[in-house]
Design a protein around this motif. Structure first.
Motif, PDB file in Angstrom:
ATOM      1  N   ASP A 134      81.246  15.860  12.418  1.00 43.84           N
ATOM      2  CA  ASP A 134      81.804  15.223  11.243  1.00 43.84           C
ATOM      3  C   ASP A 134      82.702  16.234  10.430  1.00 43.84           C
ATOM      4  OD1 ASP A 134      81.918  12.886   9.785  1.00 43.84           O
ATOM      5  OD2 ASP A 134      80.114  13.443   8.469  1.00 43.84           O
ATOM      6  N   MET A 135      83.487  16.594  11.047  1.00 43.79           N
ATOM      7  CA  MET A 135      84.508  17.496  10.183  1.00 43.79           C
ATOM      8  C   MET A 135      86.079  17.290  10.781  1.00 43.79           C
ATOM      9  SD  MET A 135      84.778  21.621  10.074  1.00 43.79           S
ATOM     10  CE  MET A 135      83.365  21.954   8.884  1.00 43.79           C
ATOM     11  N   GLY A 136      86.889  17.070   9.445  1.00 43.29           N
ATOM     12  CA  GLY A 136      88.155  16.980   9.875  1.00 43.29           C
ATOM     13  C   GLY A 136      89.099  18.079  10.179  1.00 43.29           C
ATOM     14  N   PHE A 137      90.271  17.813  10.554  1.00 45.71           N
ATOM     15  CA  PHE A 137      91.089  18.977  10.781  1.00 45.71           C
ATOM     16  C   PHE A 137      91.460  19.763   9.466  1.00 45.71           C
ATOM     17  CE2 PHE A 137      94.030  19.947  14.817  1.00 45.71           C
ATOM     18  CZ  PHE A 137      93.784  20.996  14.484  1.00 45.71           C
ATOM     19  N   GLY A 138      91.538  18.970   8.301  1.00 42.22           N
ATOM     20  CA  GLY A 138      91.935  19.722   7.228  1.00 42.22           C
ATOM     21  C   GLY A 138      90.918  20.879   6.796  1.00 42.22           C
ATOM     22  N   GLU A 139      89.484  20.288   6.679  1.00 38.22           N
ATOM     23  CA  GLU A 139      88.332  21.039   6.330  1.00 38.22           C
ATOM     24  C   GLU A 139      88.301  22.104   7.272  1.00 38.22           C
ATOM     25  OE1 GLU A 139      83.615  20.828   5.438  1.00 38.22           O
ATOM     26  OE2 GLU A 139      84.704  19.074   6.520  1.00 38.22           O
ATOM     27  N   TYR A 140      88.494  21.950   8.534  1.00 43.05           N
ATOM     28  CA  TYR A 140      88.380  23.096   9.609  1.00 43.05           C
ATOM     29  C   TYR A 140      89.545  24.111   9.394  1.00 43.05           C
ATOM     30  CZ  TYR A 140      88.113  24.897  14.313  1.00 43.05           C
ATOM     31  OH  TYR A 140      87.849  25.915  15.599  1.00 43.05           O
ATOM     32  N   THR A 141      90.787  23.529   9.027  1.00 41.33           N
ATOM     33  CA  THR A 141      92.030  24.427   8.875  1.00 41.33           C
ATOM     34  C   THR A 141      91.400  25.285   7.364  1.00 41.33           C
ATOM     35  OG1 THR A 141      93.574  23.310   9.838  1.00 41.33           O
ATOM     36  CG2 THR A 141      94.350  24.764   8.084  1.00 41.33           C
ATOM     37  N   TRP A 142      90.958  24.638   6.346  1.00 38.97           N
ATOM     38  CA  TRP A 142      90.579  25.471   5.100  1.00 38.97           C
ATOM     39  C   TRP A 142      89.695  26.553   5.452  1.00 38.97           C
ATOM     40  CZ3 TRP A 142      92.093  25.988   0.205  1.00 38.97           C
ATOM     41  CH2 TRP A 142      91.210  26.419  -0.951  1.00 38.97           C
ATOM     42  N   ILE A 143      88.544  26.490   6.099  1.00 38.11           N
ATOM     43  CA  ILE A 143      87.409  27.103   6.338  1.00 38.11           C
ATOM     44  C   ILE A 143      87.787  28.260   7.406  1.00 38.11           C
ATOM     45  CG2 ILE A 143      85.051  27.520   7.382  1.00 38.11           C
ATOM     46  CD1 ILE A 143      84.345  24.667   6.438  1.00 38.11           C
ATOM     47  N   TYR A 144      88.797  27.870   8.321  1.00 35.30           N
ATOM     48  CA  TYR A 144      89.297  28.754   9.426  1.00 35.30           C
ATOM     49  C   TYR A 144      90.042  29.991   8.722  1.00 35.30           C
ATOM     50  CZ  TYR A 144      91.731  30.746  13.477  1.00 35.30           C
ATOM     51  OH  TYR A 144      92.111  31.565  14.479  1.00 35.30           O
ATOM     52  N   TRP A 145      91.193  29.294   7.912  1.00 40.48           N
ATOM     53  CA  TRP A 145      91.995  30.211   6.802  1.00 40.48           C
ATOM     54  C   TRP A 145      90.962  31.120   6.003  1.00 40.48           C
ATOM     55  CZ3 TRP A 145      91.833  29.438   1.641  1.00 40.48           C
ATOM     56  CH2 TRP A 145      92.547  30.345   0.943  1.00 40.48           C
ATOM     57  N   LEU A 146      90.090  30.755   5.177  1.00 45.98           N
ATOM     58  CA  LEU A 146      89.463  31.342   4.257  1.00 45.98           C
ATOM     59  C   LEU A 146      88.485  32.431   4.713  1.00 45.98           C
ATOM     60  CD1 LEU A 146      87.971  29.488   1.188  1.00 45.98           C
ATOM     61  CD2 LEU A 146      86.562  31.521   2.463  1.00 45.98           C
ATOM     62  N   THR A 147      88.007  32.108   5.859  1.00 54.58           N
ATOM     63  CA  THR A 147      87.056  32.848   6.693  1.00 54.58           C
ATOM     64  C   THR A 147      87.605  34.154   7.589  1.00 54.58           C
ATOM     65  OG1 THR A 147      86.648  31.468   8.334  1.00 54.58           O
ATOM     66  CG2 THR A 147      85.060  31.256   6.505  1.00 54.58           C
ATOM     67  N   TYR A 148      88.283  33.640   8.371  1.00 52.72           N
ATOM     68  CA  TYR A 148      88.925  34.563   9.330  1.00 52.72           C
ATOM     69  C   TYR A 148      89.978  35.497   8.562  1.00 52.72           C
ATOM     70  CZ  TYR A 148      86.267  32.152  12.818  1.00 52.72           C
ATOM     71  OH  TYR A 148      85.292  31.508  13.813  1.00 52.72           O
ATOM     72  N   ASP A 149      91.071  34.657   7.911  1.00 50.13           N
ATOM     73  CA  ASP A 149      92.418  35.423   7.355  1.00 50.13           C
ATOM     74  C   ASP A 149      92.068  35.947   6.281  1.00 50.13           C
ATOM     75  OD1 ASP A 149      93.292  34.620   9.900  1.00 50.13           O
ATOM     76  OD2 ASP A 149      94.352  32.732   8.993  1.00 50.13           O
TER      77      ASP A 149
END
Length: 277
Positions: A139-154
């Motif tokens: 239940d996760m959209g691409f926008g939320e996924y992108t936000w969390i990917y950037w915030l955590t990994y980068d």
């Protein structure tokens, strides 16, 4: 045949030098390979359409107004990341197979690299399809996924937005004596990877800035976001908070450090947020 294959690969952001296609072969083998790739592109496109229909466009995502990733959403993100372990490993292996082998003959090394190159498209597409399906399940959209990917990994762990083992390997091959060289286009260049991430996350930060304008209790966070937006406007090459994530956004992340580090790969980073345009 080579034109059809090239269009399939470019459509998914992966373009290979014609030499790979020639080795894969013309005739029935080449036709079957291109047909499978086209079917895979269509499958990925369908899951992307379902994600956008359900959650909206990537740049429409509105981050939590307090800046923190809720624990349940971080768990959902990690569920997606951990579900992709097998596909990530397969893609890493294909990329590693492109590395020039020490002491290999030109023919042997060329054939090995060509096999690895031919595996790139189906494995990248399989990775994208599995990612999309897992996001739908979480239940996760691409926008939320992108936000969390950037915030955590980068931003938090400090990995470069344009990290790419693939391009490191390509640079190594360009200086080797190998007979086969590889070129990837269609948005796979490191600068394009960084540009897309900057564009998407900046739009999300603007959404957050709008939401914060109506909340007088979060003046400190409001100032941080406005200041970063000003930095981004002044520097077109800047990645949001590339010099370190403010503590206000990092609340609650430390207990997840080990799992986050275990699910990051510089080899697959160029493919992680790739969409079919």
């Amino acid at each position: 045949m080579s034109t059809t294959t090239s269009k399939v690969l470019t459509g998914c952001g992966i373009g290979c030098l014609l030499a790979i296609v020639l080795i894969v072969g013309f005739g029935w083998m080449g036709y079957r390979w291109a047909r499978l790739a086209a079917d895979a592109v269509e499958s990925v496109g369908q899951t992307e359409a379902r994600l956008e229909e359900r959650f909206g466009p990537v740049r429409g995502f509105r981050p939590p107004v307090d800046g923190r990733i809720p624990a349940d959403r971080l768990e959902a993100f990690l569920m997606v990341r951990e579900s992709l372990t097998a596909q990530r490993t397969e893609l890493e292996e294909a990329i590693a197979g492109l590395t020039p082998g020490e002491g290999e003959s030109g023919m042997t090394g060329g054939l090995r690299a060509a096999r690895a190159g031919a595996q790139m498209a189906p494995r990248a597409l399989g990775f994208s399809r599995a990612r999309n399906e897992s996001m739908l399940s979480a239940d996760m959209g691409f926008g939320e996924y992108t936000w969390i990917y950037w915030l955590t990994y980068d931003a938090w762990l400090g990995n470069p937005a344009d990290a790419s083992t693939l391009h490191d390997v390509m640079a190594e091959r360009s200086t080797s004596d190998g007979s086969i060289q590889f070129h990837f286009g269609g948005g796979m260049e490191p600068e394009r990877i960084a540009w897309r991430l900057r564009r998407d996350v900046t739009a999300m930060l603007r959404n957050l800035d709008e939401d914060l304008a109506a909340d007088s209790d979060l003046s400190g966070l409001k100032e941080l976001v406005k200041a970063e937006l000003q930095e981004l406007e002044a520097d077109p090459a800047r990645i949001p908070w590339e010099d370190g994530l403010p503590e206000e956004f990092a609340v609650g992340l430390e207990p997840y450090r080990t799992r986050l580090e275990a699910t990051y790969s510089p080899a697959t980073n160029p493919f992680e947020l790739l969409e079919l345009d």
